[in-house]
Design an enzyme around this catalytic site. Structure first.
Site, PDB file in Angstrom:
ATOM      1  N   LYS A 114     -23.002   7.205 -25.129  1.00 16.14           N
ATOM      2  CA  LYS A 114     -23.837   8.358 -26.080  1.00 16.14           C
ATOM      3  C   LYS A 114     -22.753   9.389 -27.144  1.00 16.14           C
ATOM      4  CE  LYS A 114     -27.997   8.265 -24.007  1.00 16.14           C
ATOM      5  NZ  LYS A 114     -29.168   9.252 -23.367  1.00 16.14           N
ATOM      6  N   LYS A 197     -31.372  -5.257 -24.658  1.00 11.53           N
ATOM      7  CA  LYS A 197     -32.461  -4.622 -23.959  1.00 11.53           C
ATOM      8  C   LYS A 197     -33.444  -4.004 -25.004  1.00 11.53           C
ATOM      9  CE  LYS A 197     -32.703  -0.575 -21.307  1.00 11.53           C
ATOM     10  NZ  LYS A 197     -31.950   0.587 -20.744  1.00 11.53           N
ATOM     11  N   LYS A 200     -35.764   2.058 -27.702  1.00  9.48           N
ATOM     12  CA  LYS A 200     -36.228   2.919 -29.023  1.00  9.48           C
ATOM     13  C   LYS A 200     -35.056   2.924 -29.844  1.00  9.48           C
ATOM     14  CE  LYS A 200     -36.600   7.328 -28.294  1.00  9.48           C
ATOM     15  NZ  LYS A 200     -36.470   8.262 -29.402  1.00  9.48           N
TER      16      LYS A 200
END
Ligand code: TRP
Length: 332
Positions: A114, A197, A200
């Site tokens: 991230k 995967k 969102k």
């Protein structure tokens, strides 16, 4: 014998869970209510690591709570609560931060991924300390089992490391929790790109099933899922990632085994199969969506459930915090 404790958490990052959230993690929460003492936490504080408009955040928090209830979290059997409603999470979180090494925190893959995406200057410190707050979420309840998706394995590991370190320095205080991860069917892939995967943050929304979207939209997404060469319906993740993903979804929603579904669709084509997956989706999520909508219409009842949960959670959390404080030598 007192039942074993289960604790899990989910961030409130969206107004709708997607199919991957449900099948990969939340699905396990429901059956564990039989036979375990279950604590389910909406990790709204973790959600603050991403800047969000206040009205949007509020809708997401309430939406997440309503969806969990609609999916079968039963407030009579589970303690469902907001993390921000139990101050002990932050209090123990600090202690965890004082136990964790800078190096080990820097090695967390979720942090690395991230922060690499947003760059140093835009990465908040809370993203770095995220696993220590998560450790507190778990350890406060002396959880035995933590049902999560595969992506959380490392966070459970560091939780165990921190608990072990505390126990050996200051005396046994925390139970060592174990990750509880679905062996099969836990990983759901993007419908358009079945090698990555379902998430969102996918490039295209077409591959992601948001359970609060209208049924028509989702049926369309399922019917236009990427399929593979050939025409047999058989599970083969390498050669047929698209069909395999749909098989996993169908099996999880209907409770049938993959081999049973393969048999049922022998001699049939991809079109028939996708229709069946869409039907299974509607049968399962149609009622869940309706229930969520009606729960959201009665906000005061929803808030009451969360407050009752927080009050119950606080009692347990305070016991653990109190013993951690006194073991540390903090003067009470
Ligand atoms: N980090 C978890 C996730 O993103 C959410 C979470 C927060 C959690 N606190 C937790 C999961 C405690 C399990 C236990 O999915």
């Amino acid at each position: 014998m007192t039942p074993q404790r289960v604790l899990s958490g989910i961030q409130s990052t969206s107004e709708s869970l997607h199919l991957g959230n449900y099948l990969g993690a939340v699905r396990q929460w429901i059956p564990l209510q039989d036979g375990y003492e279950t604590f389910y936490c909406i990790a709204d504080l973790h959600t603050l690591t991403v800047e969000t408009k206040p009205d949007v955040l509020r809708r997401r928090i309430l939406g997440t709570a309503a969806q969990l209830l609609a999916l079968g979290v039963d407030p009579d059997r589970s303690t469902l609560f907001l993390q921000s409603g139990v101050a002990q999470h932050n209090q123990l979180g600090w202690i965890m931060e004082c136990l964790a090494g800078f190096g080990e925190a820097s090695r967390m893959t979720q942090f690395k991924d991230k922060s690499a995406k947003s760059g140093n200057d835009r990465t908040v410190v809370g993203l770095f300390t995220y696993p220590m707050l998560q450790a507190a979420d778990i350890l406060l309840y002396q959880a035995d089992l933590v049902p999560v998706g595969e992506d959380q394995r490392q966070h459970i590991e560091i939780t165990r490391d921190l608990a072990t370190r505390f126990n050996s320095r200051y005396g046994k205080t925390f139970n060592l929790p174990e990750a509880f991860i679905l062996k099969t069917g836990g990983k759901i892939f993007d419908l358009q790109d079945p090698t990555s995967k379902m998430s969102k943050s996918a490039e295209s929304a077409n591959g992601v099933i948001e359970i609060m979207d209208s049924p028509d939209v989702n049926v369309k997404k399922i019917k236009s899922a990427t399929t593979d060469n050939g025409r047999e319906i058989c599970f083969d993740e390498k050669e047929k990632p698209g069909i395999s993903n749909l098989l996993t979804i169908h099996a999880a929603l209907t409770g049938l085994s993959v081999s049973q579904i393969e048999k049922d669709f022998e001699g049939k084509g991809y079109g028939d199969f996708k229709t069946a997956v869409a039907d299974a989706y509607l049968a399962f999520f149609g009622p869940v969506r309706e229930k969520t909508i009606s729960l959201l219409k009665d906000e005061s009842t929803l808030l009451q459930i969360l407050r009752t949960g927080a009050a119950k959670a606080q009692v347990e959390a305070e016991k653990t915090l109190e013993s951690a404080y006194s073991q540390l030598g903090l003067v009470r």
